[in-house]
Design a protein around this motif. Sequence first.
Motif, PDB file in Angstrom:
ATOM      1  N   LEU A 104      41.843  44.427 -10.519  1.00 38.86           N
ATOM      2  CA  LEU A 104      42.209  45.803 -10.163  1.00 38.86           C
ATOM      3  C   LEU A 104      42.586  45.953  -8.688  1.00 38.86           C
ATOM      4  CD1 LEU A 104      39.432  47.591 -12.246  1.00 38.86           C
ATOM      5  CD2 LEU A 104      41.864  47.411 -12.778  1.00 38.86           C
ATOM      6  N   LEU A 105      42.760  44.811  -8.035  1.00 35.80           N
ATOM      7  CA  LEU A 105      42.981  44.830  -6.592  1.00 35.80           C
ATOM      8  C   LEU A 105      44.318  45.476  -6.214  1.00 35.80           C
ATOM      9  CD1 LEU A 105      41.170  43.732  -4.400  1.00 35.80           C
ATOM     10  CD2 LEU A 105      42.399  41.570  -4.498  1.00 35.80           C
ATOM     11  N   LYS A 106      45.373  45.010  -6.884  1.00 32.31           N
ATOM     12  CA  LYS A 106      46.728  45.433  -6.506  1.00 32.31           C
ATOM     13  C   LYS A 106      46.857  46.968  -6.542  1.00 32.31           C
ATOM     14  CE  LYS A 106      51.158  45.118  -8.591  1.00 32.31           C
ATOM     15  NZ  LYS A 106      51.712  44.701  -9.872  1.00 32.31           N
ATOM     16  N   ASP A 107      46.315  47.580  -7.582  1.00 30.47           N
ATOM     17  CA  ASP A 107      46.478  49.021  -7.732  1.00 30.47           C
ATOM     18  C   ASP A 107      45.520  49.829  -6.870  1.00 30.47           C
ATOM     19  OD1 ASP A 107      48.475  48.591  -9.502  1.00 30.47           O
ATOM     20  OD2 ASP A 107      47.188  48.728 -11.279  1.00 30.47           O
ATOM     21  N   ASN A 108      44.521  49.164  -6.297  1.00 31.05           N
ATOM     22  CA  ASN A 108      43.489  49.943  -5.604  1.00 31.05           C
ATOM     23  C   ASN A 108      43.218  49.483  -4.177  1.00 31.05           C
ATOM     24  OD1 ASN A 108      42.462  51.730  -7.889  1.00 31.05           O
ATOM     25  ND2 ASN A 108      42.427  49.690  -8.808  1.00 31.05           N
ATOM     26  N   ILE A 109      44.061  48.581  -3.690  1.00 27.98           N
ATOM     27  CA  ILE A 109      43.745  47.951  -2.413  1.00 27.98           C
ATOM     28  C   ILE A 109      43.699  48.975  -1.260  1.00 27.98           C
ATOM     29  CG2 ILE A 109      46.127  47.263  -1.837  1.00 27.98           C
ATOM     30  CD1 ILE A 109      43.068  45.070  -1.350  1.00 27.98           C
ATOM     31  N   TYR A 110      44.588  49.994  -1.316  1.00 31.01           N
ATOM     32  CA  TYR A 110      44.570  50.981  -0.224  1.00 31.01           C
ATOM     33  C   TYR A 110      43.294  51.830  -0.307  1.00 31.01           C
ATOM     34  CZ  TYR A 110      49.283  49.483   0.771  1.00 31.01           C
ATOM     35  OH  TYR A 110      50.353  48.714   1.104  1.00 31.01           O
ATOM     36  N   LYS A 111      42.881  52.102  -1.541  1.00 33.07           N
ATOM     37  CA  LYS A 111      41.623  52.873  -1.706  1.00 33.07           C
ATOM     38  C   LYS A 111      40.455  52.064  -1.153  1.00 33.07           C
ATOM     39  CE  LYS A 111      42.516  54.695  -6.123  1.00 33.07           C
ATOM     40  NZ  LYS A 111      42.011  54.718  -7.472  1.00 33.07           N
ATOM     41  N   ILE A 112      40.461  50.755  -1.442  1.00 35.41           N
ATOM     42  CA  ILE A 112      39.360  49.907  -0.938  1.00 35.41           C
ATOM     43  C   ILE A 112      39.380  49.942   0.586  1.00 35.41           C
ATOM     44  CG2 ILE A 112      38.427  47.558  -0.821  1.00 35.41           C
ATOM     45  CD1 ILE A 112      39.671  47.059  -3.598  1.00 35.41           C
ATOM     46  N   LYS A 113      40.566  49.812   1.138  1.00 33.48           N
ATOM     47  CA  LYS A 113      40.680  49.785   2.603  1.00 33.48           C
ATOM     48  C   LYS A 113      40.131  51.084   3.208  1.00 33.48           C
ATOM     49  CE  LYS A 113      43.059  48.095   6.311  1.00 33.48           C
ATOM     50  NZ  LYS A 113      43.989  47.277   6.924  1.00 33.48           N
ATOM     51  N   SER A 114      40.474  52.213   2.556  1.00 38.08           N
ATOM     52  CA  SER A 114      40.054  53.473   3.163  1.00 38.08           C
ATOM     53  C   SER A 114      38.540  53.709   3.040  1.00 38.08           C
ATOM     54  CB  SER A 114      40.846  54.644   2.578  1.00 38.08           C
ATOM     55  OG  SER A 114      40.442  54.822   1.250  1.00 38.08           O
ATOM     56  N   THR A 115      37.857  52.910   2.239  1.00 39.68           N
ATOM     57  CA  THR A 115      36.390  53.069   2.183  1.00 39.68           C
ATOM     58  C   THR A 115      35.700  52.462   3.408  1.00 39.68           C
ATOM     59  OG1 THR A 115      35.952  50.941   1.090  1.00 39.68           O
ATOM     60  CG2 THR A 115      36.377  52.837  -0.359  1.00 39.68           C
ATOM     61  N   GLY A 147      47.728  41.053  -5.943  1.00 42.37           N
ATOM     62  CA  GLY A 147      46.668  41.809  -5.260  1.00 42.37           C
ATOM     63  C   GLY A 147      46.159  41.063  -4.039  1.00 42.37           C
ATOM     64  N   ILE A 148      46.015  39.747  -4.187  1.00 43.74           N
ATOM     65  CA  ILE A 148      45.510  38.933  -3.073  1.00 43.74           C
ATOM     66  C   ILE A 148      46.518  38.963  -1.919  1.00 43.74           C
ATOM     67  CG2 ILE A 148      44.958  36.560  -2.355  1.00 43.74           C
ATOM     68  CD1 ILE A 148      43.895  36.087  -5.232  1.00 43.74           C
ATOM     69  N   GLU A 149      47.797  38.813  -2.270  1.00 48.81           N
ATOM     70  CA  GLU A 149      48.822  38.808  -1.210  1.00 48.81           C
ATOM     71  C   GLU A 149      48.890  40.159  -0.507  1.00 48.81           C
ATOM     72  OE1 GLU A 149      52.319  37.126  -3.208  1.00 48.81           O
ATOM     73  OE2 GLU A 149      51.890  35.326  -2.007  1.00 48.81           O
ATOM     74  N   LEU A 150      48.771  41.228  -1.304  1.00 52.80           N
ATOM     75  CA  LEU A 150      48.806  42.568  -0.708  1.00 52.80           C
ATOM     76  C   LEU A 150      47.599  42.769   0.217  1.00 52.80           C
ATOM     77  CD1 LEU A 150      50.449  45.154  -0.726  1.00 52.80           C
ATOM     78  CD2 LEU A 150      49.141  45.915  -2.721  1.00 52.80           C
ATOM     79  N   ALA A 151      46.465  42.289  -0.232  1.00 55.87           N
ATOM     80  CA  ALA A 151      45.249  42.426   0.589  1.00 55.87           C
ATOM     81  C   ALA A 151      45.457  41.731   1.929  1.00 55.87           C
ATOM     82  CB  ALA A 151      44.049  41.829  -0.141  1.00 55.87           C
ATOM     83  N   GLN A 152      46.095  40.579   1.878  1.00 56.11           N
ATOM     84  CA  GLN A 152      46.357  39.848   3.127  1.00 56.11           C
ATOM     85  C   GLN A 152      47.322  40.635   4.013  1.00 56.11           C
ATOM     86  OE1 GLN A 152      48.360  36.040   2.737  1.00 56.11           O
ATOM     87  NE2 GLN A 152      48.738  36.063   4.934  1.00 56.11           N
ATOM     88  N   GLN A 153      48.404  41.148   3.372  1.00 50.28           N
ATOM     89  CA  GLN A 153      49.408  41.873   4.163  1.00 50.28           C
ATOM     90  C   GLN A 153      48.824  43.078   4.873  1.00 50.28           C
ATOM     91  OE1 GLN A 153      52.493  42.884   1.331  1.00 50.28           O
ATOM     92  NE2 GLN A 153      52.816  40.712   0.917  1.00 50.28           N
ATOM     93  N   ILE A 154      47.880  43.758   4.215  1.00 49.93           N
ATOM     94  CA  ILE A 154      47.403  44.992   4.855  1.00 49.93           C
ATOM     95  C   ILE A 154      46.160  44.752   5.721  1.00 49.93           C
ATOM     96  CG2 ILE A 154      48.440  46.385   3.041  1.00 49.93           C
ATOM     97  CD1 ILE A 154      45.617  47.096   2.126  1.00 49.93           C
ATOM     98  N   GLY A 155      45.848  43.479   5.945  1.00 45.96           N
ATOM     99  CA  GLY A 155      44.911  43.170   7.020  1.00 45.96           C
ATOM    100  C   GLY A 155      43.489  42.848   6.637  1.00 45.96           C
ATOM    101  N   PRO A 185      45.982  32.125   5.386  1.00 47.49           N
ATOM    102  CA  PRO A 185      44.739  32.142   6.189  1.00 47.49           C
ATOM    103  C   PRO A 185      43.490  32.326   5.326  1.00 47.49           C
ATOM    104  CG  PRO A 185      45.856  34.243   6.328  1.00 47.49           C
ATOM    105  CD  PRO A 185      46.713  33.395   5.449  1.00 47.49           C
ATOM    106  N   PHE A 186      43.558  31.898   4.074  1.00 48.27           N
ATOM    107  CA  PHE A 186      42.439  32.121   3.156  1.00 48.27           C
ATOM    108  C   PHE A 186      41.302  31.136   3.420  1.00 48.27           C
ATOM    109  CE2 PHE A 186      45.858  33.358  -0.198  1.00 48.27           C
ATOM    110  CZ  PHE A 186      46.013  34.582   0.405  1.00 48.27           C
ATOM    111  N   HIS A 187      40.099  31.581   3.102  1.00 48.60           N
ATOM    112  CA  HIS A 187      38.954  30.674   3.111  1.00 48.60           C
ATOM    113  C   HIS A 187      38.722  30.286   1.653  1.00 48.60           C
ATOM    114  CE1 HIS A 187      37.062  32.137   7.141  1.00 48.60           C
ATOM    115  NE2 HIS A 187      38.382  32.047   7.197  1.00 48.60           N
ATOM    116  N   ILE A 188      38.971  29.044   1.336  1.00 50.72           N
ATOM    117  CA  ILE A 188      38.769  28.564  -0.026  1.00 50.72           C
ATOM    118  C   ILE A 188      37.332  28.082  -0.119  1.00 50.72           C
ATOM    119  CG2 ILE A 188      39.599  26.944  -1.804  1.00 50.72           C
ATOM    120  CD1 ILE A 188      41.808  28.795  -0.673  1.00 50.72           C
ATOM    121  N   ARG A 189      36.566  28.665  -1.037  1.00 45.85           N
ATOM    122  CA  ARG A 189      35.140  28.300  -1.101  1.00 45.85           C
ATOM    123  C   ARG A 189      34.812  27.701  -2.460  1.00 45.85           C
ATOM    124  NH1 ARG A 189      31.441  32.307   1.613  1.00 45.85           N
ATOM    125  NH2 ARG A 189      30.975  32.753  -0.543  1.00 45.85           N
TER     126      ARG A 189
END
Length: 330
Positions: A104-115, A147-155, A185-189
């Motif tokens: 659900l990341l792609k559709d909600n990433i801005y909402k997550i950021k604003s929290t 979603g992962i790429e978008l999360a990276q783009q928005i910081g 710049p991902f941390h692969i764990r």
Amino acid sequence: MPNSSLIDSYNRKLNYLRISITDRCNLKCMYCVPPDRIPKIPHKEILSYEEILRIVRVGVSLGVSKVRITGGEPLVRKGVYDFLEQLTQIEGLLDVSLTTNGVLLKDNIYKIKSTGIKRINISLDTLNPKKFQKIAGYDCFDQIWEGIELAQQIGFDPIKLNVVPLPGVNDDELTDFARLSFTHPFHIRFIEYMPMENLPMPTGRHLLAPEIKRRISILGELIPVEKNTTDGPAERFKFETALGEIGFIRPISRHFCNACNRLRLTASGQLRLCLLSDRQEDLKAALRKGCSDSQLAEIFIQAVRRKPSEHNLEADHPGKVLGQMCAIGG
Ligand code: SAM
């Protein structure tokens, strides 16, 4: 100045609370969800957001400074974004992060950021869309990757990708994952698989960190990275020219119990003292009987004294843990 009343009998300071807010998940990963699906916890048995926030406030007054929200899949729970916003505003809580499967990341990433959440971990066990469907039961790799790429783009930084390597399932992709750290710049764990109740090991044998390290070393020397305060038990490395990092979480091949700073709150309100031991304290029962904050604090303090010195899972003698990952949160 934060209090530090949560010191256990082995002098470990427990300042990190991992909270599973739901046992529901929108995936059914082969190593996490048992084939004969466990009955869901009835809604009224799940802690309400108000109850969780109250427990966190009490925890913070005792020295908890770091919280991770997990599940089940935390983003499937209704009202999660308002809850996260309230959580990040708790005074004294220095670090709030989220673990998600990314569906659900792609559709909600801005909402997550604003929290106010800044750090996310995304579980991703393969880079192959077809294999993803086999492992996780649903065909949604592309959606997660976007979603992962978008999360990276928005910081969001760092973005950690959690991989559970399983022989014969995804161990042919270890170097592909490691290679990602050169371009992103991902941390692969890499997280060693932990045997849980009702869930036979998908492939019958362990694939442990030393072997993973050996296999990905064909890409270059793994240079140790100095630990920082948010690392937890991960052993961190970097390839020389890489943007990202490689981490190993080794509950089996190297117990990190002596440095454990974690407590867990399950979806049904149990304060769990060790992921791999079933010792827990029923905070929900206390809350619902009307306990005061100071009584709740006392339950925390007493429970912490009973934290086991270490778990007893070994590669060759895997114990079985009664709890289910999806209710405990990993
Ligand atoms: N749904 C979220 C997700 O997928 O990240 C959060 C919950 S999930 C239970 C949290 C983490 O536990 C995931 O990274 C998952 O890979 C890991 N996990 C689940 N079962 C495991 C097991 N038996 N051994 C090791 N890690 C496990």
